[in-house]
Every structure is written in C-alpha cells, then in structure tokens.
Design a protein around this motif. Structure first.
Motif, short mmCIF file in Angstrom:
data_model
loop_
_atom_site.label_atom_id
_atom_site.label_comp_id
_atom_site.label_asym_id
_atom_site.label_seq_id
_atom_site.Cartn_x
_atom_site.Cartn_y
_atom_site.Cartn_z
N ILE A 1 0.83 -1.21 0.00
CA ILE A 1 0.00 0.00 0.00
C ILE A 1 0.86 1.26 0.00
CG2 ILE A 1 -1.75 1.32 1.25
CD1 ILE A 1 -2.79 -1.43 2.30
N ARG B 1 0.80 3.91 -2.95
CA ARG B 1 0.31 5.26 -2.60
C ARG B 1 1.34 6.32 -2.97
NH1 ARG B 1 1.76 8.33 1.41
NH2 ARG B 1 2.60 6.68 2.72
N LEU C 1 -5.21 9.39 0.72
CA LEU C 1 -5.72 8.03 0.51
C LEU C 1 -6.86 7.75 1.48
CD1 LEU C 1 -5.69 5.28 -0.85
CD2 LEU C 1 -3.82 4.61 0.69
N LEU D 1 -10.72 6.65 0.56
CA LEU D 1 -11.28 5.39 1.06
C LEU D 1 -12.36 5.60 2.11
CD1 LEU D 1 -7.97 3.37 1.47
CD2 LEU D 1 -9.76 2.97 -0.24
N VAL E 1 -5.07 4.13 7.54
CA VAL E 1 -4.12 3.94 6.43
C VAL E 1 -2.74 3.62 6.99
CG1 VAL E 1 -2.94 5.07 4.49
CG2 VAL E 1 -5.42 5.35 4.80
N ARG F 1 -11.99 -2.09 -2.14
CA ARG F 1 -11.95 -0.65 -2.45
C ARG F 1 -10.53 -0.20 -2.73
NH1 ARG F 1 -15.28 0.60 2.32
NH2 ARG F 1 -13.69 2.10 2.94
N LEU F 2 -9.59 -0.68 -1.93
CA LEU F 2 -8.17 -0.34 -2.15
C LEU F 2 -7.72 -0.81 -3.53
CD1 LEU F 2 -6.40 -1.13 1.21
CD2 LEU F 2 -5.96 0.87 -0.19
#
Length: 72
Positions: A5, A9, A19, A23, A30, A47-48
């Motif tokens: 992630i 990101r 982020l 979300l 996060v 969703r990510l």
C-alpha cells in the motif's frame, strides 16, 4: 499480512490523508494498514484494489506465518 500500500500510494503522489479521504477511513487506519498492524476487511481491500488499479494479489501477500497455517 505484508502489503504494498505505501509503495503504491507514494507512486501516485498521495499522502496517507489523501488516501484515507478517498477510502473514507481515517489517516490512522491507512497508517495501520501500511505498517501491517491492521488487516483490512474484505470490502476495504476491494476498495483499495479498485482505487489503486491493482488486483488484490498484487497488493497483499500473506507472510510466511500466514502461509504456513493449516487449513481446515
């Protein structure tokens, strides 16, 4: 569970706060995801993946301990 992630990101130039806003979670969530202190729910993981444009398998990788756990 290990994840990419933070890498994904930062490659997009997003802050943790940005982020989190995308979300609809907190920046602390996060951070906890990125550091592996928290595994996302399945809906959050999807969703990510959708947001980052990557399949789940490209974002999340079970660590050796998870992979060695017996299945039932």
């Amino acid at each position: 569970m290990r994840n990419r992630i933070r890498e994904l990101r930062t490659a997009r130039g997003w802050t943790q706060a940005a982020l989190a806003d995308l979300l609809d979670v907190s920046r602390q969530t996060v951070n906890a995801l990125e550091t592996g202190r928290y595994d996302p729910s399945l809906p959050l993981a999807f969703r990510l993946a959708r947001l980052l444009g990557e399949p789940l398998e490209a974002i999340f990788d079970p660590d050796e301990q998870d992979a060695a756990a017996p299945t039932r």
